[in-house]
Structures are given as structure tokens and as C-alpha cells.
Design an enzyme around this catalytic site. Structure first.
Site, PDB file in Angstrom:
ATOM      1  N   TYR A  55       8.137   3.148  15.621  1.00  0.00           N
ATOM      2  CA  TYR A  55       6.802   3.448  15.893  1.00  0.00           C
ATOM      3  C   TYR A  55       6.336   4.142  17.035  1.00  0.00           C
ATOM      4  O   TYR A  55       6.536   3.814  18.216  1.00  0.00           O
ATOM      5  CB  TYR A  55       6.083   1.911  15.813  1.00  0.00           C
ATOM      6  N   HIS A 125      15.469  -2.260   9.019  1.00  0.00           N
ATOM      7  CA  HIS A 125      14.075  -1.808   8.679  1.00  0.00           C
ATOM      8  C   HIS A 125      14.340  -1.275   7.444  1.00  0.00           C
ATOM      9  O   HIS A 125      13.249  -1.569   6.595  1.00  0.00           O
ATOM     10  CB  HIS A 125      13.747  -0.626   9.731  1.00  0.00           C
ATOM     11  N   PHE A 210      -7.724  -0.988   1.570  1.00  0.00           N
ATOM     12  CA  PHE A 210      -8.619  -0.679   0.152  1.00  0.00           C
ATOM     13  C   PHE A 210      -9.398  -1.948   0.143  1.00  0.00           C
ATOM     14  O   PHE A 210     -10.268  -1.876  -0.306  1.00  0.00           O
ATOM     15  CB  PHE A 210      -7.705  -0.359  -0.894  1.00  0.00           C
TER      16      PHE A 210
END
Length: 338
Positions: A55, A125, A210
Site C-alpha cells: 500500500y 495477499h 456506492f
């Protein structure tokens, strides 16, 4: 905040995904703002923080998010469950390096970045099909016995892959995509995890924003480093097609004095006792709103009515929860069905 168990780890029932402070949602906030946001989340009752070695700017600033999280939680490290993730690329094993040595090398970097001497939950991951999963599971078992990690997990996997790994070293958590718009995990992953005492850590539980009701068909995402440009459900035509689901959320939000995002989180908390959503945001207000979903409780009848309404709505735009990465560093994610 109430607590839940994922494997042998006790965590707040809602955790915090920290990726957005380093990449993925456009321009990142200043460091002081990000540190303050993580600390406010802890003060609100969050004890579960999720990061990963990649990240950040993968080419120029890998590890940025781990460094940030490590600094933020330094004053209460022993009071939280810290999760991070590693990738293993095929070229890492050139020259005779073993998988165990590769896993150890990744772990050492993460420990240094996070300024800690142990990781609570260490995920693979993504699956690399060129690397035997069984050997990764064995390496994780060795690290657990050594005490440098407390538990391990997998991300974006199907039940066959999970079962193969769990048979070698028991898996504590599966971090998969799960929301009202991505419900594939309900078919096999949740039943298997319920049976075997495995937690399901739901990432993107608000469907990349959303389900907050704040994204519209004309929403423009930032040009640089905003992964939402590539989310199938956030294509204009799919946003418009999925509006009936938002209408349902608004109805329940009005009834419960909550927000649509909080209703979506309360729904999954009610549905599964082993699910722990980790909504991510770079906005402090959104972070505290998401954590506030822990105070929203659906009655049995409200849940049944909400579930029935959702089941009647087709969902448009689908990503799925099984993904793998293969080949050399820098290759794109490639989907792979079990």
C-alpha cells in the site's frame, strides 16, 4: 464496541482498512491528518487495523502505509490487532531461496515498517499459482510457532484453496470482497468458515462507496491513482442499474436514523457472527460514520424484510472473490476461477 473472534484473535466487530491514506483513492491526505484519523478510530472503539506491504507507490514508496500505521498505533500497539499482507513473486525464489526464506524476508521488512516485534494477522495477499501454497502454509505455521505472527490468513480465495491451506496450518481469517453487491462468498466461503472457526474479513463492504449513496452516475474520480475508475459496479451504466438497492438502503436508513452505509454494515453484522467488515476511507468523517454502524441494530423482522428486498434486486457489475497474481513484479491482477 462489541468484539468478535477471527480465529484466535479478538477484534472490534468493525475494523479499519488503512490503504486510502497511501494510495487508491486519489490524492492522499497529509500525514498528520491520517495519523489523527487512525487514532480517532481507536478512541471510538476500533481495535482492528489492516494494512499491507504494497500500500503506497509500489515502484517508489513501498511500505508507506505500514510506516504510517505503525506510527499511528505506537502508543497503543498492545491493545490492537494489527494485520498486514505479503506478496511472493516467482523471481524472488531465484538463486535457490526457499519459500520460507522469502516469507521471512517480507515479514522482517513489515516488522521494521510497523515498528513492532510481532504481527497479529499475516495474510498472503494473493495466490501465485507458480508457488506451492502448501509450502507457504508450512512457512506460516513455523512463524506462528516462533511467535513472530499470531495467526495467518488468505485473501481473495475460493473454498478449495482455503481448505488446502487450512489442512496444513489452520487459517484464522479470509479477507475477501464482500458487500450487498458482491455476495459470492455466501455460497461456499461463509459455510466453510463457520464450520471451521475462521473469520471472514470483508473488504470493500460499502462497495467502493456506492452503498453510501454519495456516488452518482456523473461522479468523476481523480485521474491519478483512484482504483474506483476500474470497479465494475462504478461504471455509469451499473451505478444507474443498481439504484434500486440504494432506494432500499435509504428507506431503512430513514427508519433507523442511520446512514445507508451504516445499514449495509449492520446487515452483514446481523447476518454472520464471524464477519468483520473493514471499510476504508481517507476521510475522517466517513471513518467515524462507518464505525458508528456498530450502534445500528436490525431486529429479526427488519433483517428478514431487508434480505428479501435485496434478494429481489438483480446486481449489475461483478468482480468476484477469486483472484491471483502471477509472473514478474508489476504484472496486473489476473482473475482465476477455482
Amino acid at each position: 464496541m462489541k468484539k468478535r473472534m477471527i480465529g484466535n484473535l479478538e477484534v472490534s466487530e468493525i475494523g479499519m482498512g488503512c490503504m486510502g491514506f497511501s494510495h487508491g483513492y486519489g490524492k492522499v491526505p497529509e500525514e498528520g491528518y491520517a495519523l489523527d484519523a487512525i487514532r480517532k478510530a481507536y478512541e471510538t472503539g476500533c481495535t482492528f487495523f489492516d494494512t499491507a506491504e504494497v500500500y503506497g507507490d509500489i515502484m517508489f514508496y513501498p511500505g508507506h502505509n505500514e510506516l504510517l500505521v505503525g506510527k499511528a498505533i505506537s502508543g497503543f500497539r498492545k491493545d490492537v490487532v494489527l494485520a498486514t499482507k505479503l506478496f511472493i513473486y516467482s523471481e524472488e525464489l531465484s538463486g535457490g531461496k526457499s519459500i520460507r526464506e522469502a516469507v521471512r524476508a517480507h515479514l522482517e521488512k513489515s516488522l521494521a515498517n510497523l515498528n513492532t516485534d510481532y504481527i497479529d494477522l499475516y495474510y498472503l495477499h494473493r495466490i501465485n499459482a507458480e508457488i506451492p501454497l502448501e509450502e507457504v502454509a508450512e512457512a506460516m505455521g513455523s512463524l506462528i510457532r516462533e511467535g513472530v505472527i499470531r495467526a495467518w490468513g488468505l485473501s481473495q480465495v475460493g473454498v478449495e484453496t482455503l481448505a488446502k491451506a487450512h489442512a496444513i496450518t489452520p487459517v484464522a481469517a479470509v479477507q475477501n470482497l464482500y458487500s450487498m453487491l458482491e455476495r459470492d462468498c455466501e455460497k461456499e466461503i461463509f459455510p466453510y468458515c463457520m464450520e471451521h472457526g475462521i473469520g471472514v474479513v470483508a473488504f470493500s463492504p460499502i462497495a467502493s462507496g456506492f452503498l453510501s449513496g454519495k456516488i452518482h452516475a456523473d461522479t468523476q474520480f481523480e485521474a491519478v491513482d483512484d482504483v474506483r475508475k476500474f470497479v465494475p459496479q462504478l461504471k455509469k451504466e451499473n451505478i444507474e442499474a443498481n439504484l434500486p438497492i440504494l432506494d432500499i438502503l435509504h428507506e431503512y436508513a430513514d427508519r433507523k436514523g442511520a446512514t445507508p452505509a451504516q445499514i449495509s454494515l449492520a446487515w452483514m453484522l446481523h447476518k454472520y457472527p464471524n464477519v468483520v467488515p473493514i471499510p476504508g476511507s481517507k476521510n475522517q468523517e466517513r471513518i467515524l460514520e462507518n464505525l458508528g454502524a456498530a450502534n445500528v441494530e436490525l431486529t429479526g423482522e427488519e433483517f428478514r424484510m431487508l434480505e428479501a428486498a435485496l434478494n429481489a434486486c438483480p446486481v449489475y457489475g461483478h468482480r468476484g472473490h477469486v483472484e491471483t497474481v502471477q509472473g514478474n513484479f508489476g504484472n496486473n491482477w489476473k482473475k482465476k476461477e477455482d
